[in-house]
Design a protein around this motif. Sequence first.
Motif, PDB file in Angstrom:
ATOM      1  N   LEU A  19      -0.269  24.431  -6.649  1.00  0.00           N
ATOM      2  CA  LEU A  19      -0.962  25.456  -5.877  1.00  0.00           C
ATOM      3  C   LEU A  19      -0.023  26.568  -5.413  1.00  0.00           C
ATOM      4  CD1 LEU A  19      -3.327  23.249  -3.689  1.00  0.00           C
ATOM      5  CD2 LEU A  19      -3.873  24.509  -5.774  1.00  0.00           C
ATOM      6  N   ASP A  20       1.290  26.374  -5.592  1.00  0.00           N
ATOM      7  CA  ASP A  20       2.219  27.379  -5.084  1.00  0.00           C
ATOM      8  C   ASP A  20       2.507  28.511  -6.062  1.00  0.00           C
ATOM      9  OD1 ASP A  20       4.156  26.537  -6.895  1.00  0.00           O
ATOM     10  OD2 ASP A  20       5.409  25.573  -5.391  1.00  0.00           O
ATOM     11  N   GLY A  21       2.050  28.417  -7.299  1.00  0.00           N
ATOM     12  CA  GLY A  21       2.184  29.496  -8.250  1.00  0.00           C
ATOM     13  C   GLY A  21       3.509  29.582  -8.991  1.00  0.00           C
ATOM     14  N   ARG A  22       4.523  28.822  -8.575  1.00  0.00           N
ATOM     15  CA  ARG A  22       5.821  28.881  -9.260  1.00  0.00           C
ATOM     16  C   ARG A  22       5.796  28.121 -10.582  1.00  0.00           C
ATOM     17  NH1 ARG A  22      10.017  26.580  -5.315  1.00  0.00           N
ATOM     18  NH2 ARG A  22       8.241  25.291  -4.804  1.00  0.00           N
ATOM     19  N   TYR A  23       5.077  27.016 -10.622  1.00  0.00           N
ATOM     20  CA  TYR A  23       5.008  26.186 -11.813  1.00  0.00           C
ATOM     21  C   TYR A  23       3.546  25.828 -12.068  1.00  0.00           C
ATOM     22  CZ  TYR A  23       9.905  25.560 -10.594  1.00  0.00           C
ATOM     23  OH  TYR A  23      11.217  25.782 -10.265  1.00  0.00           O
ATOM     24  N   PRO A  24       3.184  25.639 -13.322  1.00  0.00           N
ATOM     25  CA  PRO A  24       1.786  25.270 -13.584  1.00  0.00           C
ATOM     26  C   PRO A  24       1.453  23.857 -13.114  1.00  0.00           C
ATOM     27  CG  PRO A  24       3.035  25.429 -15.643  1.00  0.00           C
ATOM     28  CD  PRO A  24       3.940  25.882 -14.543  1.00  0.00           C
ATOM     29  N   LEU A  25       2.438  22.951 -13.171  1.00  0.00           N
ATOM     30  CA  LEU A  25       2.233  21.559 -12.759  1.00  0.00           C
ATOM     31  C   LEU A  25       3.266  21.177 -11.708  1.00  0.00           C
ATOM     32  CD1 LEU A  25       1.723  19.936 -16.281  1.00  0.00           C
ATOM     33  CD2 LEU A  25      -0.048  20.548 -14.630  1.00  0.00           C
ATOM     34  N   ALA A  26       2.892  20.218 -10.861  1.00  0.00           N
ATOM     35  CA  ALA A  26       3.812  19.749  -9.828  1.00  0.00           C
ATOM     36  C   ALA A  26       3.569  18.268  -9.566  1.00  0.00           C
ATOM     37  CB  ALA A  26       3.612  20.542  -8.538  1.00  0.00           C
ATOM     38  N   GLY A  27       4.599  17.610  -9.106  1.00  0.00           N
ATOM     39  CA  GLY A  27       4.472  16.222  -8.685  1.00  0.00           C
ATOM     40  C   GLY A  27       3.920  16.160  -7.275  1.00  0.00           C
ATOM     41  N   MET A  28       2.938  15.308  -7.074  1.00  0.00           N
ATOM     42  CA  MET A  28       2.374  15.091  -5.750  1.00  0.00           C
ATOM     43  C   MET A  28       3.159  13.960  -5.080  1.00  0.00           C
ATOM     44  SD  MET A  28      -0.031  17.307  -5.745  1.00  0.00           S
ATOM     45  CE  MET A  28       0.831  18.340  -6.932  1.00  0.00           C
TER      46      MET A  28
END
Length: 181
Positions: free
Chosen positions: A91-100
């Motif tokens: 949701l932060d826009g820096r990367y398409p995917l992130a670890g929750m």
Amino acid sequence: MGGKAWLHFKTITTHKLLVMRYCFKVGLYKQGILHDLSKYSPTEFSVGVKYYLGDESPNNAERMDKGYSSAWLHHKGRNKHHYEYWIDYSLDGRYPLAGMKMPLCYVVEMVIDRICASKVYYGKEYNQTLPWKYYARGRKRMIIHPETQALLEKLLKMVYKKGEKKTFWYIKYVLLPKGDY
């Protein structure tokens, strides 16, 4: 059950029972019982038999053959102790995917899983440095929440430096004593 089917069954069952024993040691009874049950499903078991190697995951062999592992994609989507289960859109826009951020109990199960996989695959060659060394080889390409990664690394380094007994004591009496995970 013959040949590779029996060998694969023995490998995954040995691993599952060892994880269960260690989960019980730290108080994660339900996770110990449910750990890796999807490996017995036709989707994962048939691939495990076809690509059985004995000294490493058959998922690697399937990946080399097909370019992906159907068994791994099935497995990681059903087992919350894999950090890959927790990858979502960022949701932060820096990367398409992130670890929750993973719940504490699943980080602990992930550490136990890595210890037990090392024991099963290395057998008599196992020593307490191997879970960390295996992790360290792939950590740069992981998509994992920073807090989850910090805890995972702390616990794997503890196994490396102090051994399982002290690490499991720490998990049971310091990390998990309240049962609010």
